[in-house]
Design a protein around this motif. Structure first.
Motif, PDB file in Angstrom:
ATOM      1  N   ASP A 134    -125.283  37.948 -52.959  1.00 57.39           N
ATOM      2  CA  ASP A 134    -125.668  36.545 -53.013  1.00 57.39           C
ATOM      3  C   ASP A 134    -125.916  36.102 -54.450  1.00 57.39           C
ATOM      4  O   ASP A 134    -125.647  34.951 -54.811  1.00 57.39           O
ATOM      5  N   PHE A 135    -126.435  36.994 -55.277  1.00 56.47           N
ATOM      6  CA  PHE A 135    -126.637  36.657 -56.682  1.00 56.47           C
ATOM      7  C   PHE A 135    -125.288  36.440 -57.365  1.00 56.47           C
ATOM      8  O   PHE A 135    -125.132  35.519 -58.179  1.00 56.47           O
ATOM      9  N   ALA A 136    -124.310  37.256 -57.020  1.00 58.65           N
ATOM     10  CA  ALA A 136    -122.966  37.080 -57.577  1.00 58.65           C
ATOM     11  C   ALA A 136    -122.386  35.732 -57.132  1.00 58.65           C
ATOM     12  O   ALA A 136    -121.740  35.031 -57.918  1.00 58.65           O
ATOM     13  N   ARG A 137    -122.623  35.375 -55.868  1.00 63.38           N
ATOM     14  CA  ARG A 137    -122.163  34.071 -55.379  1.00 63.38           C
ATOM     15  C   ARG A 137    -122.852  32.943 -56.129  1.00 63.38           C
ATOM     16  O   ARG A 137    -122.233  31.931 -56.465  1.00 63.38           O
ATOM     17  N   PHE A 138    -124.141  33.124 -56.383  1.00 60.42           N
ATOM     18  CA  PHE A 138    -124.881  32.106 -57.126  1.00 60.42           C
ATOM     19  C   PHE A 138    -124.274  31.909 -58.512  1.00 60.42           C
ATOM     20  O   PHE A 138    -124.061  30.774 -58.955  1.00 60.42           O
ATOM     21  N   LEU A 139    -123.964  33.012 -59.205  1.00 58.19           N
ATOM     22  CA  LEU A 139    -123.372  32.907 -60.536  1.00 58.19           C
ATOM     23  C   LEU A 139    -121.998  32.245 -60.474  1.00 58.19           C
ATOM     24  O   LEU A 139    -121.650  31.431 -61.340  1.00 58.19           O
ATOM     25  N   ARG A 140    -121.236  32.584 -59.444  1.00 61.14           N
ATOM     26  CA  ARG A 140    -119.920  31.972 -59.299  1.00 61.14           C
ATOM     27  C   ARG A 140    -120.041  30.467 -59.063  1.00 61.14           C
ATOM     28  O   ARG A 140    -119.280  29.670 -59.627  1.00 61.14           O
ATOM     29  N   THR A 141    -121.014  30.079 -58.256  1.00 58.57           N
ATOM     30  CA  THR A 141    -121.230  28.653 -58.005  1.00 58.57           C
ATOM     31  C   THR A 141    -121.639  27.915 -59.272  1.00 58.57           C
ATOM     32  O   THR A 141    -121.178  26.801 -59.541  1.00 58.57           O
ATOM     33  N   GLN A 142    -122.493  28.546 -60.083  1.00 61.14           N
ATOM     34  CA  GLN A 142    -122.897  27.922 -61.339  1.00 61.14           C
ATOM     35  C   GLN A 142    -121.693  27.735 -62.264  1.00 61.14           C
ATOM     36  O   GLN A 142    -121.572  26.721 -62.950  1.00 61.14           O
ATOM     37  N   GLY A 143    -120.801  28.720 -62.260  1.00 62.99           N
ATOM     38  CA  GLY A 143    -119.585  28.589 -63.063  1.00 62.99           C
ATOM     39  C   GLY A 143    -118.714  27.445 -62.581  1.00 62.99           C
ATOM     40  O   GLY A 143    -118.154  26.692 -63.388  1.00 62.99           O
ATOM     41  N   ARG A 144    -118.615  27.287 -61.275  1.00 63.47           N
ATOM     42  CA  ARG A 144    -117.824  26.183 -60.723  1.00 63.47           C
ATOM     43  C   ARG A 144    -118.471  24.839 -61.026  1.00 63.47           C
ATOM     44  O   ARG A 144    -117.773  23.847 -61.282  1.00 63.47           O
ATOM     45  N   MET A 145    -119.789  24.804 -60.982  1.00 63.70           N
ATOM     46  CA  MET A 145    -120.500  23.571 -61.345  1.00 63.70           C
ATOM     47  C   MET A 145    -120.209  23.192 -62.791  1.00 63.70           C
ATOM     48  O   MET A 145    -119.933  22.026 -63.102  1.00 63.70           O
ATOM     49  N   TRP A 146    -120.282  24.151 -63.675  1.00 62.58           N
ATOM     50  CA  TRP A 146    -120.030  23.903 -65.099  1.00 62.58           C
ATOM     51  C   TRP A 146    -118.588  23.447 -65.315  1.00 62.58           C
ATOM     52  O   TRP A 146    -118.319  22.556 -66.113  1.00 62.58           O
ATOM     53  N   HIS A 147    -117.657  24.060 -64.575  1.00 69.35           N
ATOM     54  CA  HIS A 147    -116.254  23.665 -64.671  1.00 69.35           C
ATOM     55  C   HIS A 147    -116.071  22.217 -64.219  1.00 69.35           C
ATOM     56  O   HIS A 147    -115.351  21.431 -64.853  1.00 69.35           O
ATOM     57  N   PHE A 148    -116.713  21.867 -63.112  1.00 69.51           N
ATOM     58  CA  PHE A 148    -116.661  20.491 -62.607  1.00 69.51           C
ATOM     59  C   PHE A 148    -117.232  19.524 -63.631  1.00 69.51           C
ATOM     60  O   PHE A 148    -116.679  18.438 -63.860  1.00 69.51           O
ATOM     61  N   TYR A 149    -118.313  19.923 -64.285  1.00 68.24           N
ATOM     62  CA  TYR A 149    -118.929  19.054 -65.286  1.00 68.24           C
ATOM     63  C   TYR A 149    -117.975  18.829 -66.470  1.00 68.24           C
ATOM     64  O   TYR A 149    -117.747  17.693 -66.889  1.00 68.24           O
ATOM     65  N   LEU A 150    -117.432  19.908 -66.989  1.00 69.02           N
ATOM     66  CA  LEU A 150    -116.582  19.802 -68.175  1.00 69.02           C
ATOM     67  C   LEU A 150    -115.284  19.045 -67.893  1.00 69.02           C
ATOM     68  O   LEU A 150    -114.843  18.232 -68.713  1.00 69.02           O
ATOM     69  N   ARG A 151    -114.685  19.305 -66.728  1.00 66.27           N
ATOM     70  CA  ARG A 151    -113.374  18.736 -66.447  1.00 66.27           C
ATOM     71  C   ARG A 151    -113.427  17.355 -65.830  1.00 66.27           C
ATOM     72  O   ARG A 151    -112.477  16.580 -65.982  1.00 66.27           O
ATOM     73  N   ASP A 152    -114.508  17.030 -65.114  1.00 70.65           N
ATOM     74  CA  ASP A 152    -114.536  15.775 -64.358  1.00 70.65           C
ATOM     75  C   ASP A 152    -115.672  14.838 -64.757  1.00 70.65           C
ATOM     76  O   ASP A 152    -115.458  13.649 -64.979  1.00 70.65           O
ATOM     77  N   VAL A 153    -116.892  15.385 -64.827  1.00 70.25           N
ATOM     78  CA  VAL A 153    -118.045  14.530 -65.115  1.00 70.25           C
ATOM     79  C   VAL A 153    -118.064  14.100 -66.577  1.00 70.25           C
ATOM     80  O   VAL A 153    -118.225  12.910 -66.876  1.00 70.25           O
ATOM     81  N   LEU A 154    -117.913  15.037 -67.490  1.00 70.51           N
ATOM     82  CA  LEU A 154    -118.009  14.713 -68.915  1.00 70.51           C
ATOM     83  C   LEU A 154    -116.974  13.681 -69.369  1.00 70.51           C
ATOM     84  O   LEU A 154    -117.340  12.730 -70.080  1.00 70.51           O
ATOM     85  N   PRO A 155    -115.695  13.791 -68.977  1.00 72.12           N
ATOM     86  CA  PRO A 155    -114.747  12.737 -69.363  1.00 72.12           C
ATOM     87  C   PRO A 155    -115.136  11.360 -68.836  1.00 72.12           C
ATOM     88  O   PRO A 155    -114.979  10.351 -69.533  1.00 72.12           O
ATOM     89  N   ALA A 156    -115.670  11.327 -67.605  1.00 72.88           N
ATOM     90  CA  ALA A 156    -116.106  10.045 -67.038  1.00 72.88           C
ATOM     91  C   ALA A 156    -117.297   9.487 -67.799  1.00 72.88           C
ATOM     92  O   ALA A 156    -117.385   8.283 -68.056  1.00 72.88           O
ATOM     93  N   VAL A 157    -118.241  10.366 -68.172  1.00 72.07           N
ATOM     94  CA  VAL A 157    -119.422   9.930 -68.921  1.00 72.07           C
ATOM     95  C   VAL A 157    -119.010   9.359 -70.271  1.00 72.07           C
ATOM     96  O   VAL A 157    -119.500   8.292 -70.696  1.00 72.07           O
ATOM     97  N   ARG A 158    -118.119  10.028 -70.963  1.00 68.17           N
ATOM     98  CA  ARG A 158    -117.662   9.539 -72.265  1.00 68.17           C
ATOM     99  C   ARG A 158    -116.991   8.183 -72.134  1.00 68.17           C
ATOM    100  O   ARG A 158    -117.217   7.276 -72.946  1.00 68.17           O
TER     101      ARG A 158
END
Length: 352
Positions: A134-158
Motif C-alpha cells: 500500500d505504501f508503494a501504491r501511495f508513492l505511485r499515486t503521488q507520482g501520478r498526481m505530480w504528473h497531472f500537475y505538471l502536464r495539465d494543471v500548471l499550463p492552465a494556471v500559467r
C-alpha cells in the motif's frame, strides 16, 4: 436506510464530510484552501455562491451544450470509422472534455489528460491499509498526481494568470490559491466531474443497449423526458453508493447508504427495484433520489452530467446497427465507494 433518514443526515449542516479521504485533508491540509467538498459553514456557503455561476442553467445550456455537441460528434465520428470501441472510453473522453471547460484545464492534450486521470483514479491506487504494498501504491499515486500537475494543471494556471477566464481555476487564483491547493481542487473536480460522470454515462448506455423498449422510448422522447429516464436509471445505479458524515462534537460517524435510500418504497413508490420511467414518487423526492447527494453539498454539476448523458446517448443510440458485443466488467472503487464499468464493447453492424 430510509430515504427520509438519509436525506436528513445529508441536510444536517452541523455534520462534516467524512469520506473521500477527509481525514488526510484535516491532518495535512490548509483549512483556508481546503477543497470545496470539505468546507463547511459560512466558508462553504460563500464558495458555493462564488462558483454557482459556472453551473447555472443558463451557462449549462448556452456554454456547455456546444462543447458537449462538438465532442459528441467527434467521438461518434471516431466510432463510425473504427466500427468497434469501448463505450467507457468514449464516456471518459466526453466527461474529461466537458469538465475541463468548467475547471479551466484547457491547455494540454485532452486525450493524454484523460489517460492520466484514468490511471490516477485506478482502484488499486485508492487502497490504503498500511502494508508495504500500500505504501508503494501511495508513492505511485503521488507520482501520478505530480504528473497531472505538471502536464495539465500548471499550463492552465500559467494561461489563466496571463488571461483570466470564467472558470474554476481563474476563480481560485483570484482567491490566492497556491500550487498544492490548486492541484487538490482540480483533482476534486476531476473525481466529481470526470470520473463519476464517465461511470454514469456508461451504465446508462448499458441499460439502453440491453433494453430495446427502453431505448425506443428514449429516442422517441424529447430532451426533458430523456433526462427523466436517465434520472430513473441513476436512481437505481447511483455511482457513489455510500456517503459518510461525522459529528465533530461527539465524533460519531454516519454511513449513508444511497442505494438503500433510493429503493425505499415509501419515497419511490411500488416495486422500487424496477426501472420505471413513469414512477410516481412521494412529494419533493427528486428523480435520481439521492444519487447526487442532498443539502449544501449536493453535486453542483448534476445538470451538466445529465445534459452530457442525454445528448451523447441520444446520438449514440441513433447510429444504425449499434449493439453491445461484450458485456462490461463491474469493479469497485473504494475511494468513491462506487462502481467502475470497464470493457463495455460496442459495435456497428452497418453504416448508412
Amino acid at each position: 436506510m430510509e430515504f427520509d433518514q438519509a436525506r436528513a443526515l445529508l441536510r444536517n449542516d452541523t455534520l462534516r464530510q467524512a469520506g473521500f479521504r477527509a481525514d488526510l485533508i484535516e491532518r495535512f491540509g490548509n483549512e483556508r484552501f481546503a477543497p470545496i467538498i470539505f468546507l463547511h459553514g459560512e466558508r462553504h456557503r460563500a464558495q458555493r455562491a462564488a462558483t454557482a455561476r459556472f453551473f447555472s442553467p443558463r451557462v449549462v445550456s448556452t456554454q456547455y451544450r456546444g462543447v458537449i455537441e462538438r465532442e459528441t460528434a467527434a467521438l461518434l465520428e471516431h466510432f463510425v470509422r473504427e466500427r468497434e470501441v469501448n463505450l467507457d472510453d468514449l464516456s471518459l473522453q466526453l466527461a474529461v472534455s466537458v469538465a475541463a471547460e468548467v475547471v479551466g484545464l484547457t491547455d494540454s492534450d485532452r486525450a493524454s489528460m484523460a489517460r492520466r486521470l484514468d490511471s490516477l483514479f485506478d482502484d488499486g491506487a485508492a487502497n490504503s491499509a498500511g502494508t508495504v504494498l500500500d505504501f508503494a501504491r501511495f508513492l505511485r499515486t503521488q507520482g501520478r498526481m505530480w504528473h497531472f500537475y505538471l502536464r495539465d494543471v500548471l499550463p492552465a494556471v500559467r494561461a489563466r494568470r496571463a488571461n483570466p477566464r470564467e472558470d474554476v481555476i481563474s476563480h481560485l487564483l483570484a482567491q490566492g490559491y497556491g500550487p498544492r491547493a490548486l492541484l487538490t481542487e482540480c483533482v476534486t473536480y476531476a473525481a466529481a466531474g470526470m470520473v463519476t460522470t464517465r461511470e454514469f454515462i456508461t451504465m446508462a448506455g448499458w441499460h439502453l443497449l440491453e433494453d430495446d423498449a427502453l431505448r425506443a422510448r428514449f429516442l422517441a422522447a424529447d430532451e426533458i423526458e430523456r433526462i427523466d429516464i436517465l434520472e430513473e436509471i441513476l436512481r437505481l445505479e447511483p455511482v457513489v453508493g455510500m456517503l459518510r458524515r461525522r459529528d465533530p462534537e461527539s465524533g460519531k460517524s454516519f454511513a449513508i447508504d444511497i442505494r438503500a435510500a433510493n429503493i425505499d418504497e415509501r419515497a419511490m413508490g411500488g416495486c422500487p427495484m424496477r426501472l420505471d420511467p413513469d414512477r410516481q414518487r412521494a412529494d419533493r423526492v427528486p428523480g435520481p433520489g439521492l444519487a447526487f447527494g442532498d443539502g449544501s453539498h449536493r453535486c453542483p454539476g448534476a445538470s451538466i452530467a445529465l445534459l452530457e448523458a442525454a445528448i451523447f446517448l441520444t446520438e449514440l443510440m441513433k447510429l444504425p446497427g449499434i449493439q453491445m458485443k461484450r458485456e462490461p466488467m463491474l469493479r469497485w472503487n473504494p475511494l468513491v465507494t462506487g462502481y467502475e464499468v470497464r470493457g463495455c464493447r460496442i459495435t456497428m453492424s452497418c453504416v448508412t
